[in-house]
Design an enzyme around this catalytic site. Structure first.
Site, PDB file in Angstrom:
ATOM      1  N   PRO A 161      -4.251  -0.560  18.882  1.00  0.00           N
ATOM      2  CA  PRO A 161      -4.040  -1.007  17.498  1.00  0.00           C
ATOM      3  C   PRO A 161      -4.166   0.105  16.443  1.00  0.00           C
ATOM      4  O   PRO A 161      -3.901  -0.121  15.276  1.00  0.00           O
ATOM      5  CB  PRO A 161      -5.129  -2.065  17.299  1.00  0.00           C
ATOM      6  CG  PRO A 161      -6.159  -1.736  18.299  1.00  0.00           C
ATOM      7  CD  PRO A 161      -5.457  -1.132  19.471  1.00  0.00           C
ATOM      8  N   LYS A 163       1.063  -0.948  15.225  1.00  0.00           N
ATOM      9  CA  LYS A 163       2.468  -1.058  15.606  1.00  0.00           C
ATOM     10  C   LYS A 163       2.807  -2.315  16.405  1.00  0.00           C
ATOM     11  O   LYS A 163       3.988  -2.609  16.605  1.00  0.00           O
ATOM     12  CB  LYS A 163       2.879   0.175  16.433  1.00  0.00           C
ATOM     13  CG  LYS A 163       2.913   1.459  15.619  1.00  0.00           C
ATOM     14  CD  LYS A 163       3.903   1.364  14.468  1.00  0.00           C
ATOM     15  CE  LYS A 163       3.730   2.503  13.468  1.00  0.00           C
ATOM     16  NZ  LYS A 163       4.360   2.188  12.181  1.00  0.00           N
ATOM     17  N   TYR A 191      -9.177   4.950   7.967  1.00  0.00           N
ATOM     18  CA  TYR A 191      -9.380   5.231   9.396  1.00  0.00           C
ATOM     19  C   TYR A 191     -10.362   6.398   9.474  1.00  0.00           C
ATOM     20  O   TYR A 191     -10.118   7.454   8.878  1.00  0.00           O
ATOM     21  CB  TYR A 191      -8.076   5.667  10.058  1.00  0.00           C
ATOM     22  CG  TYR A 191      -7.015   4.604  10.171  1.00  0.00           C
ATOM     23  CD1 TYR A 191      -6.213   4.259   9.089  1.00  0.00           C
ATOM     24  CD2 TYR A 191      -6.802   3.942  11.381  1.00  0.00           C
ATOM     25  CE1 TYR A 191      -5.223   3.290   9.205  1.00  0.00           C
ATOM     26  CE2 TYR A 191      -5.804   2.975  11.505  1.00  0.00           C
ATOM     27  CZ  TYR A 191      -5.024   2.658  10.414  1.00  0.00           C
ATOM     28  OH  TYR A 191      -4.044   1.701  10.528  1.00  0.00           O
ATOM     29  N   TYR A 236       3.792   6.217  10.444  1.00  0.00           N
ATOM     30  CA  TYR A 236       2.918   5.109  10.047  1.00  0.00           C
ATOM     31  C   TYR A 236       3.711   4.047   9.268  1.00  0.00           C
ATOM     32  O   TYR A 236       3.542   2.844   9.512  1.00  0.00           O
ATOM     33  CB  TYR A 236       1.750   5.609   9.188  1.00  0.00           C
ATOM     34  CG  TYR A 236       0.673   4.558   8.985  1.00  0.00           C
ATOM     35  CD1 TYR A 236       0.648   3.776   7.831  1.00  0.00           C
ATOM     36  CD2 TYR A 236      -0.301   4.312   9.960  1.00  0.00           C
ATOM     37  CE1 TYR A 236      -0.320   2.802   7.641  1.00  0.00           C
ATOM     38  CE2 TYR A 236      -1.274   3.335   9.780  1.00  0.00           C
ATOM     39  CZ  TYR A 236      -1.277   2.587   8.626  1.00  0.00           C
ATOM     40  OH  TYR A 236      -2.226   1.593   8.442  1.00  0.00           O
ATOM     41  N   HIS A 271       0.837  -1.198   0.000  1.00  0.00           N
ATOM     42  CA  HIS A 271       0.000   0.000   0.000  1.00  0.00           C
ATOM     43  C   HIS A 271       0.873   1.250   0.000  1.00  0.00           C
ATOM     44  O   HIS A 271       1.705   1.432   0.882  1.00  0.00           O
ATOM     45  CB  HIS A 271      -0.915   0.013   1.233  1.00  0.00           C
ATOM     46  CG  HIS A 271      -2.063  -0.939   1.137  1.00  0.00           C
ATOM     47  ND1 HIS A 271      -3.148  -0.885   1.978  1.00  0.00           N
ATOM     48  CD2 HIS A 271      -2.292  -1.978   0.291  1.00  0.00           C
ATOM     49  CE1 HIS A 271      -4.013  -1.837   1.650  1.00  0.00           C
ATOM     50  NE2 HIS A 271      -3.505  -2.532   0.630  1.00  0.00           N
TER      51      HIS A 271
END
Ligand code: APR
Ligand code: PHB
Length: 390
Positions: A293, A297, A201, A385, A72
């Site tokens: 979550p 990580k 998200y 991220y 991604h």
């Protein structure tokens, strides 16, 4: 029984350490208290940082990951009813993440260990650590009712948050830091195509939601629920209806309903135990730290701990140097705390906190507005991220 490294726990941390040590010719035994079937059946997230992908490749277990992993370049953030794409690749000079379920990582590591013929003792009962601050630590346990003892040079505590390794360290020698969040994640797994080709998200006044996936045919969704929520209270229909309410219209329209193949609620907490070493016992992964979550990580921190611990054990056994082992805890914690910060920040940014006052609600809104109005803020989010350097 005698070995060089006794590994407690056959989760990703223990299995990955075992694989790397075996390839380095360092003898090791994994002691696991659940069955192999149970270990392989766990449903867990799998958004892999490049550092973890590289480590799995070095361990010789990345062939299927290379074929089936979904690379991604970006991730979606939704708030105010709009979907914003974060171009991870452009913002980080080419870094990406790979979506590949933790279940698959575990399967690949188990298969590799079986191919090497290295011992993993499943269904071990009453596992206990002894003489961990001596040069001859021991592990006792029972297999099929028979009492066994494993003598070793080093113990790697890879037995997760609820394991016995952290608890074997005297309380006076350990400092724990914890934040328990006032909500949980209700997760659902369904064999339907994902709603979007990248993760989404979503911040919403009703609560957080996440659209993820395991493959092009299997989706993973989450909605924030109250801390005391029961999974029995949620039909599949109720879940999908609530999920759609929290998503931007174009994403909600792309969600494909279907019968859940797994549905569960997970609590959210931040936790760190310092130091990650006591005598000849070294903690790695969830045994030493937990992250909410939101930042994906948990698995990636287990990998970086194992990178550092494997390197230190190689120095100990092959170069007869203690420098790596003496520096392990500080080195691992330096990265752990940065990932704890990012996971805490993402959680605070995207969830609904009912107990927050009006000022704190405005702070969250300002944080979101700033993030989407500043290239620098977005680049900072992106570099965390995709994973900070090891
Ligand atoms: N004796 C032996 N094994 C034990 C004991 C014990 N007393 N207690 C727990 N275990 C085993 C568990 O059954 C599990 O297989 O230790 C393993 C720990 O694995 P994880 O909990 O997966 O922890 P870790 O390997 O550090 O991986 C962290 O897993 O849970 C996810 O979100 C987490 O992604 C993160 C990753
Ligand atoms: C998941 O796919 O289960 C997942 C993905 C990203 C997260 C958390 C969970 O941040």
């Amino acid at each position: 029984m005698l070995t060089q490294v006794a590994i407690i726990g056959a989760g990703p941390a223990g299995l990955l350490l075992g694989q790397l040590l075996s390839r380095a010719g360092i003898d090791n035994v994994i002691i696991e208290h659940r069955s192999l079937d149970h270990v392989l059946s766990r449903i867990r997230a799998g958004v892999l940082e490049q550092g973890m992908v590289d480590l799995l490749r070095e361990a010789g277990v990345a062939d299927r990951l290379g074929r089936e992993g979904l690379v991604h370049d970006g991730v979606g953030l939704a708030f105010g009813g709009a979907l914003h794409r974060v171009d991870l690749k452009a913002l980080t000079g080419g870094n990406t993440v790979t979506v590949y379920g933790q279940t698959e990582v575990t399967q690949d590591l188990v298969a590799a260990r079986e191919a090497l013929g290295r011992p993993t003792l499943y269904e071990a009962e009453d596992v206990a650590l002894h003489d961990i601050d001596s040069e001859c630590p021991r592990v006792t346990f029972r297999i099929g009712g028979e009492a066994r003892e494993l003598r070793c040079d080093v113990i790697a505590g890879c037995d997760g948050f609820h394991g016995i390794s952290r608890r074997a360290i005297p309380e006076s020698a350990l400092t724990c830091f914890e934040r328990v969040y006032p909500f949980g994640w209700l997760g659902l797994l369904v064999d339907r195509p994902p709603a979007a080709h990248e993760l989404v998200y979503a911040h919403h006044e009703r609560g957080f939601a996440l659209c993820s996936m395991r493959s092009a045919e299997r989706s993973r969704y989450y909605v924030q629920v109250p801390q005391d929520e029961r999974v029995e209270a949620w039909s599949d229909e109720a879940f999908f209806a609530e999920l759609r309410r929290r998503l931007p219209a174009e994403v909600a329209a792309a969600v494909v309903d279907g019968p859940s193949i797994e549905k569960s609620i997970a609590p959210l907490r931040s936790f760190v135990a310092e130091p990650m070493r006591f005598g000849r016992l070294f903690l790695a992964g969830d045994a030493a730290h937990i992250v909410p979550p939101t930042g994906a990580k948990g698995l990636n921190l287990a990998a970086s701990d194992i990178r550092y611990l494997h390197d230190a054990l190689r120095e100990h056994f092959l170069d007869h140097s203690q420098a790596g082992l003496n520096g392990y805890s500080a080195r691992a914690l330096a990265r752990v705390w940065k990932a704890e910060r990012f996971s805490w920040w993402m959680t605070g940014l995207l969830h609904r906190f009912p107990e927050r006052n009006a000022f704190e609600q405005r702070m969250q809104q300002a944080e979101l507005d700033y993030l989407f109005s500043s290239q620098a803020a977005m680049a900072a989010m992106a570099e965390n991220y995709v994973g900070l350097p090891y």
